[in-house]
Design a protein around this motif. Structure first.
Motif, PDB file in Angstrom:
ATOM      1  N   ASN A  19       0.834  -1.208   0.000  1.00  0.00           N
ATOM      2  CA  ASN A  19       0.000   0.000   0.000  1.00  0.00           C
ATOM      3  C   ASN A  19       0.865   1.252   0.000  1.00  0.00           C
ATOM      4  O   ASN A  19       2.077   1.199   0.204  1.00  0.00           O
ATOM      5  CB  ASN A  19      -0.954  -0.010   1.199  1.00  0.00           C
ATOM      6  CG  ASN A  19      -0.211  -0.093   2.526  1.00  0.00           C
ATOM      7  OD1 ASN A  19       0.520   0.821   2.888  1.00  0.00           O
ATOM      8  ND2 ASN A  19      -0.398  -1.190   3.257  1.00  0.00           N
ATOM      9  N   ARG A  21       0.989   3.553   2.072  1.00  0.00           N
ATOM     10  CA  ARG A  21       1.521   3.922   3.389  1.00  0.00           C
ATOM     11  C   ARG A  21       2.869   3.257   3.647  1.00  0.00           C
ATOM     12  O   ARG A  21       3.528   3.588   4.631  1.00  0.00           O
ATOM     13  CB  ARG A  21       0.525   3.519   4.480  1.00  0.00           C
ATOM     14  CG  ARG A  21      -0.836   4.182   4.340  1.00  0.00           C
ATOM     15  CD  ARG A  21      -1.761   3.804   5.476  1.00  0.00           C
ATOM     16  NE  ARG A  21      -2.019   2.369   5.533  1.00  0.00           N
ATOM     17  CZ  ARG A  21      -2.914   1.733   4.770  1.00  0.00           C
ATOM     18  NH1 ARG A  21      -3.615   2.403   3.874  1.00  0.00           N
ATOM     19  NH2 ARG A  21      -3.102   0.430   4.894  1.00  0.00           N
ATOM     20  N   ARG A  22       3.221   2.305   2.784  1.00  0.00           N
ATOM     21  CA  ARG A  22       4.499   1.584   2.885  1.00  0.00           C
ATOM     22  C   ARG A  22       4.679   0.988   4.286  1.00  0.00           C
ATOM     23  O   ARG A  22       5.721   1.125   4.913  1.00  0.00           O
ATOM     24  CB  ARG A  22       5.672   2.505   2.528  1.00  0.00           C
ATOM     25  CG  ARG A  22       5.620   3.037   1.106  1.00  0.00           C
ATOM     26  CD  ARG A  22       6.784   3.979   0.830  1.00  0.00           C
ATOM     27  NE  ARG A  22       6.682   4.563  -0.497  1.00  0.00           N
ATOM     28  CZ  ARG A  22       7.272   4.071  -1.593  1.00  0.00           C
ATOM     29  NH1 ARG A  22       7.997   2.967  -1.501  1.00  0.00           N
ATOM     30  NH2 ARG A  22       7.123   4.656  -2.756  1.00  0.00           N
ATOM     31  N   GLU A  23       3.631   0.308   4.743  1.00  0.00           N
ATOM     32  CA  GLU A  23       3.677  -0.287   6.080  1.00  0.00           C
ATOM     33  C   GLU A  23       4.710  -1.394   6.185  1.00  0.00           C
ATOM     34  O   GLU A  23       5.228  -1.656   7.268  1.00  0.00           O
ATOM     35  CB  GLU A  23       2.280  -0.816   6.439  1.00  0.00           C
ATOM     36  CG  GLU A  23       1.262   0.296   6.632  1.00  0.00           C
ATOM     37  CD  GLU A  23      -0.139  -0.238   6.853  1.00  0.00           C
ATOM     38  OE1 GLU A  23      -0.922   0.447   7.523  1.00  0.00           O
ATOM     39  OE2 GLU A  23      -0.449  -1.331   6.339  1.00  0.00           O
ATOM     40  N   ARG A  24       4.982  -2.054   5.063  1.00  0.00           N
ATOM     41  CA  ARG A  24       6.009  -3.089   5.048  1.00  0.00           C
ATOM     42  C   ARG A  24       6.887  -2.893   3.820  1.00  0.00           C
ATOM     43  O   ARG A  24       6.412  -2.529   2.745  1.00  0.00           O
ATOM     44  CB  ARG A  24       5.390  -4.492   4.961  1.00  0.00           C
ATOM     45  CG  ARG A  24       4.643  -4.947   6.198  1.00  0.00           C
ATOM     46  CD  ARG A  24       3.916  -6.252   5.892  1.00  0.00           C
ATOM     47  NE  ARG A  24       3.243  -6.812   7.047  1.00  0.00           N
ATOM     48  CZ  ARG A  24       2.273  -7.731   6.969  1.00  0.00           C
ATOM     49  NH1 ARG A  24       1.896  -8.187   5.798  1.00  0.00           N
ATOM     50  NH2 ARG A  24       1.704  -8.196   8.068  1.00  0.00           N
ATOM     51  N   ASP A  48      -3.090  -3.750  -1.813  1.00  0.00           N
ATOM     52  CA  ASP A  48      -4.154  -3.607  -0.816  1.00  0.00           C
ATOM     53  C   ASP A  48      -5.495  -3.257  -1.444  1.00  0.00           C
ATOM     54  O   ASP A  48      -6.525  -3.802  -1.045  1.00  0.00           O
ATOM     55  CB  ASP A  48      -3.764  -2.547   0.214  1.00  0.00           C
ATOM     56  CG  ASP A  48      -4.552  -2.686   1.504  1.00  0.00           C
ATOM     57  OD1 ASP A  48      -4.883  -3.830   1.875  1.00  0.00           O
ATOM     58  OD2 ASP A  48      -4.843  -1.662   2.143  1.00  0.00           O
TER      59      ASP A  48
END
Length: 240
Positions: A19, A21-24, A48
């Motif tokens: 996603n 937000r670059r969560e990972r 996502d």
């Protein structure tokens, strides 16, 4: 080791949900996989919400993978109606996205479809009643027919089936029972058991179980990112 003979190791994982937000970041994970496997398989929900921007982010991380890469899309990859662009972006960095077709890496054949919902065993939804129900069941049947056609078209010494939805109930156990019918369909397993298959990998059921078998005995692996696996890592290693 040549991928045309001897042991062949597949690293499989699913539900990356890349996603904006670059969560990972998956760059280091993909580089790690390149050192321990002969091929990497991604079992859907690569993004996502199916946006091209999300695919671009994942594509950058995929550049760290130096082994052949195979994938199918998942339901999340269709959310924005831009799945064609998502496939184009990911194909641009060498990811082979299967949809009712297959490919060979050495003597291993990979065949893939997204699959669909519908339930399992005697409780599987039947094509009866309202047109909406018949259309729902027809989608599952269509995916199963695509899988069968792909299985017939790929001639290889060993075969791996790549799905997003589950073909058996065992690997979704752990999820709320109320949603089992939306996590996969036995029609996929019925198709698979017409052939000799060495491994089936899928995702979608984030809280399911890692292993199961089709009625015909073919091994099934739920490789959703958060599923506990023998490797202790987000990916499973499957030796053929």
């Amino acid at each position: 080791m040549s991928v045309t003979e001897g042991k062949f190791t597949v690293a499989a994982l699913a539900d990356l949900h890349a996603n904006e937000r670059r969560e990972r970041s998956y760059r280091d994970l993909f580089a790690e996989i390149s050192k321990v496997a002969d091929a990497m398989v991604l079992c859907g929900d690569l993004t996502d919400t199916g946006k091209p921007a999300e695919a671009e982010i994942l594509a950058e991380d995929l550049r760290a993978c130096s082994v052949p890469m195979v994938a199918v899309l998942g339901n999340h990859d269709y959310e924005s109606g831009q799945e064609g662009e998502v496939v184009k972006i990911l194909s641009g960095v060498g990811l082979r996205v299967l949809s009712g077709d297959g490919c060979k890496i050495g003597d291993v054949g990979f065949v893939g479809v997204k699959g669909f919902a519908g339930g399992f065993g005697a409780r599987m939804l039947g094509s009866f009643g309202e047109p909406a129900i018949k259309a729902f069941v027809a989608e599952t049947v269509r995916e199963s027919m695509q899988l069968e056609n792909a299985m017939r078209s790929v001639k290889a010494k060993r075969h791996v089936v790549v799905l997003h939805y589950a073909p058996v109930v065992e690997t979704v156990e752990g999820e709320p029972p109320e949603i089992f019918p939306f996590l996969g369909s036995s029609r996929l397993a019925e198709t698979i058991d017409r052939f000799t298959v060495d491994a089936i990998v899928h995702g979608h059921a984030h809280r399911g179980r890692h292993t199961g078998r089709t009625p015909g005995g073919a091994p099934v692996y739920n490789v959703a990112y958060d599923i506990e696996k023998p490797t202790g890592r987000p990916y499973a290693l499957i030796e053929l």
